[in-house]
Structures are given as structure tokens and as C-alpha cells.
Write an enzyme that holds these catalytic residues in place. Structure first.
Site, PDB file in Angstrom:
ATOM      1  N   HIS A  29     -13.542  35.811   0.320  1.00  0.00           N
ATOM      2  CA  HIS A  29     -14.580  36.987   0.707  1.00  0.00           C
ATOM      3  C   HIS A  29     -14.012  38.501   0.712  1.00  0.00           C
ATOM      4  O   HIS A  29     -14.574  39.027   0.137  1.00  0.00           O
ATOM      5  CB  HIS A  29     -15.954  36.568   0.861  1.00  0.00           C
ATOM      6  N   HIS A  89     -13.315  35.365  -3.931  1.00  0.00           N
ATOM      7  CA  HIS A  89     -14.276  34.079  -4.161  1.00  0.00           C
ATOM      8  C   HIS A  89     -15.710  35.406  -4.617  1.00  0.00           C
ATOM      9  O   HIS A  89     -16.738  35.147  -3.862  1.00  0.00           O
ATOM     10  CB  HIS A  89     -14.535  33.002  -3.852  1.00  0.00           C
ATOM     11  N   CYS A 149      -5.563  48.817  -1.090  1.00  0.00           N
ATOM     12  CA  CYS A 149      -6.230  50.492  -1.480  1.00  0.00           C
ATOM     13  C   CYS A 149      -5.495  51.240  -0.788  1.00  0.00           C
ATOM     14  O   CYS A 149      -5.200  52.440  -1.303  1.00  0.00           O
ATOM     15  CB  CYS A 149      -7.518  50.426  -1.252  1.00  0.00           C
ATOM     16  N   HIS A 150      -4.770  50.814   0.333  1.00  0.00           N
ATOM     17  CA  HIS A 150      -3.828  52.085   0.972  1.00  0.00           C
ATOM     18  C   HIS A 150      -2.709  52.348   0.201  1.00  0.00           C
ATOM     19  O   HIS A 150      -2.615  53.342   0.773  1.00  0.00           O
ATOM     20  CB  HIS A 150      -3.335  51.928   2.357  1.00  0.00           C
TER      21      HIS A 150
END
Length: 211
Positions: A29, A89, A149-150
Site C-alpha cells: 500500500h 494494492h 518519482c525522483h
């Protein structure tokens, strides 16, 4: 999140501080970094992460896989390609959206040591004009580092924003051997080949999770 999700947690040390991994038996998660910090040492000299168990009961397999992946990321990146990526998930992966598409393309196509611009990632996700929306998707990323995302930088060459701070983003790029702030721009790079293949083909839009 499914009503049946029984959340478990695992805490481990990293060069960036304490990292909390959360998930259930069905998948991962999130990854949260508590007290983001830029290490005093360079990536090569950073302390080895030491795992610490957190949360009641047995730790689900997706969390163990994530911990192993993160440990390899910081200590032995060359083995990453051979490690399983945990099933995802988090609710963001349970329904179709532009954010899900962006995160999925980023995970699958932009590998260790590569970078991509916001505009290029928008094109990969099917909307070349949605660079600003890509920025929003990066801010919504529940699984930083694993969903990298870096590695998303500005077309101008600037590093761009990062939820953990620009210093942490620069450290991660340096750890991966990427010149901070320099986006890959075609040529013979693996990233460019992946971009061309994805834009010209019909790659699946399904994430490594369950609907």
C-alpha cells in the site's frame, strides 16, 4: 482500500532515515519516510539499512518483498532487476485514472540510472499536454523510490520539486549515477528506447496490482 484489507507495517532503517512499509496480504500500500534527511555521506558510503519489524502478527509477503527490494536498492543495485516487485494494492491502483497510468508507466519504463521529463512521461501516459497533471501524480505517489518519482525532472534540465526535498532527490539521482537535473534526451539510452517502444506500441496499462 478493500474492506478486507488487514493492514500490516514494517519499519526499516535507510540512509534517508526510518522507512515505514505498509500493506496487506493482497499487496503493498505504501512507503513512508519519517523525517526525510539528506545523508552526510555520499551514496557509496551510506550506512547499510538495518531492518526492524513493526506491526502485530506475521509480515505479509508483499512487505517482505518490498523490504528486500529497498535493501538491494541502497546496498546492491545491480541485483534489482532480478528481484520481484511486490503486487501493488493501494486504492490508487484499483481503478483506472490518469494518475494510475502515469505511475504505472514510470515504474515499468524508467529504470535505475535513467530520468524522464514531466512532458515525456505525460506522452507515455497518453496525453503529451498533461505535464502539469504529471506533477500532481508525482505528489500523489504512495510508493516513493519503488515507483521512482525522483527520476522525473524538468525539460529545462532543472531537478524539479520532490516531496522529500530537492536535496533528497539529488541524493537519490546521485546514488543511481544520474547527473542531477539532466534528463535523458533520446540518443542510445535505454530510457529513450523504452519511450519509443511504448509510444509506438500497445503496452499494457495494467499495474502490478489487482483490480
Amino acid at each position: 482500500m478493500d474492506e478486507t484489507c488487514e493492514m500490516k507495517y514494517k519499519v526499516m532503517d535507510s540512509p534517508l532515515g526510518k522507512m515505514e512499509i505498509s500493506g496487506c496480504e493482497q499487496g503493498l500500500h505504501g512507503i513512508k519516510l519519517h523525517g526525510w534527511k539528506t545523508p552526510d555521506t555520499g551514496p557509496a558510503e551510506a550506512a547499510t539499512p538495518t531492518e526492524q519489524l513493526g506491526g502485530p502478527g506475521a509480515v505479509p509477503e508483499p512487505l517482505l518483498q518490498c523490504a528486500a527490494w529497498l535493501d538491494a536498492y541502497f546496498r546492491e543495485p545491480l541485483v534489482l532487476e532480478g528481484l520481484p516487485v511486490p503486487v501493488l494494492h493501494h486504492p490508487i491502483f484499483q481503478k483506472e485514472s490518469f494518475t494510475r497510468q502515469v505511475l504505472w508507466k514510470l515504474l515499468k519504463l524508467v529504470k535505475f540510472g535513467e530520468t524522464v521529463s514531466y512532458q515525456q512521461l505525460a506522452a507515455l501516459a497518453g496525453n503529451p499536454r498533461a505535464a502539469r497533471a504529471v506533477g500532481g501524480a508525482m505528489r500523489s505517489n504512495p510508493i516513493p523510490i519503488l515507483i521512482p518519482c525522483h527520476r522525473v525532472v524538468c525539460s529545462s534540465g532543472a531537478v524539479g520539486n520532490y516531496s522529500g526535498g530537492v536535496g533528497v532527490k539529488e541524493w537519490l539521482l546521485a546514488h543511481e549515477g544520474s547527473p542531477a537535473g539532466k534528463a535523458a534526451r533520446g540518443g542510445g539510452s535505454r530510457a529513450a528506447e523504452s519511450w519509443r517502444g511504448a509510444l509506438g506500441g500497445t503496452a499494457s496499462s495494467q499495474p502490478a496490482g489487482r483490480d
